[in-house]
Motif scaffolding. Sequence first.
Motif, PDB file in Angstrom:
ATOM      1  N   GLU A 153       0.842  -1.198   0.000  1.00 48.92           N
ATOM      2  CA  GLU A 153       0.000   0.000   0.000  1.00 48.92           C
ATOM      3  C   GLU A 153       0.883   1.255   0.000  1.00 48.92           C
ATOM      4  O   GLU A 153       0.674   2.172  -0.781  1.00 48.92           O
ATOM      5  CB  GLU A 153      -0.925  -0.030   1.236  1.00 48.92           C
ATOM      6  CG  GLU A 153      -1.834   1.168   1.415  1.00 48.92           C
ATOM      7  CD  GLU A 153      -2.875   1.301   0.307  1.00 48.92           C
ATOM      8  OE1 GLU A 153      -3.382   0.278  -0.161  1.00 48.92           O
ATOM      9  OE2 GLU A 153      -3.152   2.451  -0.097  1.00 48.92           O
ATOM     10  N   GLN A 154       1.895   1.241   0.857  1.00 42.35           N
ATOM     11  CA  GLN A 154       2.760   2.417   0.986  1.00 42.35           C
ATOM     12  C   GLN A 154       3.791   2.531  -0.128  1.00 42.35           C
ATOM     13  O   GLN A 154       4.090   3.630  -0.579  1.00 42.35           O
ATOM     14  CB  GLN A 154       3.501   2.364   2.333  1.00 42.35           C
ATOM     15  CG  GLN A 154       2.569   2.590   3.508  1.00 42.35           C
ATOM     16  CD  GLN A 154       3.239   2.274   4.835  1.00 42.35           C
ATOM     17  OE1 GLN A 154       4.329   1.710   4.871  1.00 42.35           O
ATOM     18  NE2 GLN A 154       2.582   2.639   5.912  1.00 42.35           N
ATOM     19  N   ASN A 155       4.324   1.381  -0.537  1.00 41.42           N
ATOM     20  CA  ASN A 155       5.479   1.421  -1.440  1.00 41.42           C
ATOM     21  C   ASN A 155       5.164   1.109  -2.891  1.00 41.42           C
ATOM     22  O   ASN A 155       6.052   1.109  -3.728  1.00 41.42           O
ATOM     23  CB  ASN A 155       6.570   0.485  -0.926  1.00 41.42           C
ATOM     24  CG  ASN A 155       7.108   0.962   0.405  1.00 41.42           C
ATOM     25  OD1 ASN A 155       7.718   2.012   0.486  1.00 41.42           O
ATOM     26  ND2 ASN A 155       6.826   0.213   1.453  1.00 41.42           N
ATOM     27  N   VAL A 156       3.898   0.858  -3.170  1.00 37.99           N
ATOM     28  CA  VAL A 156       3.481   0.663  -4.565  1.00 37.99           C
ATOM     29  C   VAL A 156       2.229   1.500  -4.857  1.00 37.99           C
ATOM     30  O   VAL A 156       2.271   2.437  -5.656  1.00 37.99           O
ATOM     31  CB  VAL A 156       3.208  -0.825  -4.894  1.00 37.99           C
ATOM     32  CG1 VAL A 156       2.766  -0.962  -6.344  1.00 37.99           C
ATOM     33  CG2 VAL A 156       4.453  -1.683  -4.644  1.00 37.99           C
ATOM     34  N   HIS A 157       1.130   1.206  -4.171  1.00 36.47           N
ATOM     35  CA  HIS A 157      -0.150   1.826  -4.525  1.00 36.47           C
ATOM     36  C   HIS A 157      -0.149   3.337  -4.347  1.00 36.47           C
ATOM     37  O   HIS A 157      -0.584   4.079  -5.225  1.00 36.47           O
ATOM     38  CB  HIS A 157      -1.283   1.225  -3.694  1.00 36.47           C
ATOM     39  CG  HIS A 157      -1.322  -0.257  -3.756  1.00 36.47           C
ATOM     40  ND1 HIS A 157      -1.083  -0.948  -4.908  1.00 36.47           N
ATOM     41  CD2 HIS A 157      -1.544  -1.194  -2.799  1.00 36.47           C
ATOM     42  CE1 HIS A 157      -1.165  -2.254  -4.666  1.00 36.47           C
ATOM     43  NE2 HIS A 157      -1.443  -2.421  -3.394  1.00 36.47           N
ATOM     44  N   GLU A 158       0.347   3.794  -3.209  1.00 34.61           N
ATOM     45  CA  GLU A 158       0.321   5.242  -2.979  1.00 34.61           C
ATOM     46  C   GLU A 158       1.226   5.980  -3.948  1.00 34.61           C
ATOM     47  O   GLU A 158       0.922   7.085  -4.380  1.00 34.61           O
ATOM     48  CB  GLU A 158       0.696   5.565  -1.521  1.00 34.61           C
ATOM     49  CG  GLU A 158      -0.501   5.374  -0.611  1.00 34.61           C
ATOM     50  CD  GLU A 158      -0.205   5.655   0.854  1.00 34.61           C
ATOM     51  OE1 GLU A 158       0.806   6.325   1.140  1.00 34.61           O
ATOM     52  OE2 GLU A 158      -0.991   5.186   1.695  1.00 34.61           O
ATOM     53  N   VAL A 159       2.326   5.337  -4.309  1.00 40.07           N
ATOM     54  CA  VAL A 159       3.245   5.981  -5.255  1.00 40.07           C
ATOM     55  C   VAL A 159       2.564   6.146  -6.616  1.00 40.07           C
ATOM     56  O   VAL A 159       2.611   7.218  -7.221  1.00 40.07           O
ATOM     57  CB  VAL A 159       4.560   5.180  -5.396  1.00 40.07           C
ATOM     58  CG1 VAL A 159       5.477   5.851  -6.404  1.00 40.07           C
ATOM     59  CG2 VAL A 159       5.247   5.042  -4.047  1.00 40.07           C
ATOM     60  N   TYR A 160       1.883   5.083  -7.070  1.00 40.81           N
ATOM     61  CA  TYR A 160       1.216   5.189  -8.376  1.00 40.81           C
ATOM     62  C   TYR A 160       0.100   6.236  -8.358  1.00 40.81           C
ATOM     63  O   TYR A 160      -0.118   6.939  -9.346  1.00 40.81           O
ATOM     64  CB  TYR A 160       0.675   3.832  -8.834  1.00 40.81           C
ATOM     65  CG  TYR A 160       1.736   3.002  -9.527  1.00 40.81           C
ATOM     66  CD1 TYR A 160       2.245   3.392 -10.765  1.00 40.81           C
ATOM     67  CD2 TYR A 160       2.259   1.862  -8.946  1.00 40.81           C
ATOM     68  CE1 TYR A 160       3.227   2.657 -11.408  1.00 40.81           C
ATOM     69  CE2 TYR A 160       3.251   1.116  -9.578  1.00 40.81           C
ATOM     70  CZ  TYR A 160       3.721   1.516 -10.805  1.00 40.81           C
ATOM     71  OH  TYR A 160       4.703   0.788 -11.438  1.00 40.81           O
ATOM     72  N   GLN A 161      -0.604   6.341  -7.245  1.00 42.04           N
ATOM     73  CA  GLN A 161      -1.625   7.391  -7.139  1.00 42.04           C
ATOM     74  C   GLN A 161      -0.975   8.757  -7.358  1.00 42.04           C
ATOM     75  O   GLN A 161      -1.495   9.607  -8.054  1.00 42.04           O
ATOM     76  CB  GLN A 161      -2.300   7.360  -5.762  1.00 42.04           C
ATOM     77  CG  GLN A 161      -3.391   6.321  -5.615  1.00 42.04           C
ATOM     78  CD  GLN A 161      -4.667   6.694  -6.362  1.00 42.04           C
ATOM     79  OE1 GLN A 161      -4.744   6.606  -7.574  1.00 42.04           O
ATOM     80  NE2 GLN A 161      -5.691   7.110  -5.628  1.00 42.04           N
ATOM     81  N   PHE A 212      10.046   9.611  -5.901  1.00 39.56           N
ATOM     82  CA  PHE A 212       9.188   8.607  -5.259  1.00 39.56           C
ATOM     83  C   PHE A 212       9.884   7.261  -5.396  1.00 39.56           C
ATOM     84  O   PHE A 212      10.591   7.032  -6.377  1.00 39.56           O
ATOM     85  CB  PHE A 212       7.828   8.530  -5.959  1.00 39.56           C
ATOM     86  CG  PHE A 212       7.070   9.829  -5.941  1.00 39.56           C
ATOM     87  CD1 PHE A 212       6.183  10.115  -4.916  1.00 39.56           C
ATOM     88  CD2 PHE A 212       7.246  10.766  -6.955  1.00 39.56           C
ATOM     89  CE1 PHE A 212       5.472  11.302  -4.901  1.00 39.56           C
ATOM     90  CE2 PHE A 212       6.546  11.961  -6.942  1.00 39.56           C
ATOM     91  CZ  PHE A 212       5.653  12.225  -5.915  1.00 39.56           C
ATOM     92  N   HIS A 213       9.681   6.366  -4.443  1.00 37.81           N
ATOM     93  CA  HIS A 213      10.292   5.041  -4.529  1.00 37.81           C
ATOM     94  C   HIS A 213       9.229   3.961  -4.598  1.00 37.81           C
ATOM     95  O   HIS A 213       8.307   3.940  -3.806  1.00 37.81           O
ATOM     96  CB  HIS A 213      11.208   4.796  -3.329  1.00 37.81           C
ATOM     97  CG  HIS A 213      12.451   5.620  -3.388  1.00 37.81           C
ATOM     98  ND1 HIS A 213      12.524   6.893  -2.860  1.00 37.81           N
ATOM     99  CD2 HIS A 213      13.659   5.360  -3.950  1.00 37.81           C
ATOM    100  CE1 HIS A 213      13.732   7.374  -3.084  1.00 37.81           C
ATOM    101  NE2 HIS A 213      14.436   6.477  -3.744  1.00 37.81           N
ATOM    102  N   ARG A 214       9.370   3.087  -5.584  1.00 37.81           N
ATOM    103  CA  ARG A 214       8.447   1.953  -5.700  1.00 37.81           C
ATOM    104  C   ARG A 214       9.187   0.660  -5.418  1.00 37.81           C
ATOM    105  O   ARG A 214      10.328   0.491  -5.850  1.00 37.81           O
ATOM    106  CB  ARG A 214       7.879   1.862  -7.126  1.00 37.81           C
ATOM    107  CG  ARG A 214       6.878   2.930  -7.474  1.00 37.81           C
ATOM    108  CD  ARG A 214       6.608   2.906  -8.973  1.00 37.81           C
ATOM    109  NE  ARG A 214       7.828   3.189  -9.735  1.00 37.81           N
ATOM    110  CZ  ARG A 214       7.951   3.017 -11.027  1.00 37.81           C
ATOM    111  NH1 ARG A 214       6.938   2.547 -11.732  1.00 37.81           N
ATOM    112  NH2 ARG A 214       9.082   3.300 -11.644  1.00 37.81           N
TER     113      ARG A 214
END
Lengths: 126, 230
Positions: B10-18, B187-189
Amino acid sequence: MKVITANFVTCAVKECKTSAASFPLHFHDAELEQQELDFQPEFIRNVLPRVDWDSLRITANELGFPSLPETKPEGDALNEEQTLKDLHRLLLETQVIEGKLVCGNCGHQYVIKEGIANFLLPSHLV
Amino acid sequence: MADQAEVYEEQNVHEVYQQIAGHFSATRYKPWPIVEKFLQELTPGSIGLDVGCGNGKNLRVNRDVFIVASDRSENLAKIAVQHQPHAAVVADILHLPHRDAFFDFAVCIAVVHHMSTPARRIEAIAEILRTIKRGSDGQPGGRILVYAWALEQKNSRRGWDKGDSQDLMVPWVRRAKPGSGEEDQTFHRYYHLYESGELERDIEQAGGVVVESGYEKDNWWAIATPKHDS
């Protein structure tokens, strides 16, 4: 969300997949909008065999459309331009802009906002 | 453990893409050749899925099939929905809102490498396979195409190769407009880089049969079908 989409989605809850009551999901408080799209008769003809007609009839009824014929148009009926145009209008051009999709099995409501249905589950349903 | 992984993604993939949806989309416009070929060869009228569709660049390839695309990011789904005649919804790859064994095909391009544990990567592929039509006597089953970033990419800008760590955070830099007075933002994914043979192993563990697989421009890809009656 196009009306045709309702024919290809169901409840995201794993346990509901095996229940006949989970398909189709039921529209509640739907706000509709017409969006003009190019009429492609071949597309309708090709996709129609994969449409679950009984589910589409339920969906159309819930959205306040006049009743669809009891059986899916086949054979010669698919050469009638008016039939295909009517289906094009219903399946592709009719958009549900706001509203909810409700599972008939678990009762969960999926919200449609600005034309996009959101199937993310709250943590207690995962 | 699963809960932790979920929060982590959620923090390291989804929020970044948002956050990066608009900029990300502006830099992603061309489908990759293998993806293009897979989609072009489908029978007209086929019904399929694009799981983790991003901005929907792959929805432009074939207008004779109907694709229900989905993404975990609402901002990306809003961009993807503009591609006719297809559809786009918001959904989680581990809980797809689709019936069992119905769909003719699915593509899942550059998505499973964002799942942060081996179990979740396999579960993601199994969930896609669940939705795909099974083959029966004489009738082939539906097919999926999966792509994941490769560890072996020593000629790429990133330069990773065999022996390097497979789990890492990859920066995405959003450049400020010149003269805007704003600063660049990074941003970091999270990514899991697949090593040679790993994607095929994951697919088999997920209940799939690999039909064809290979390497294309820094990515491993595989075409698979569900096992009969799995």
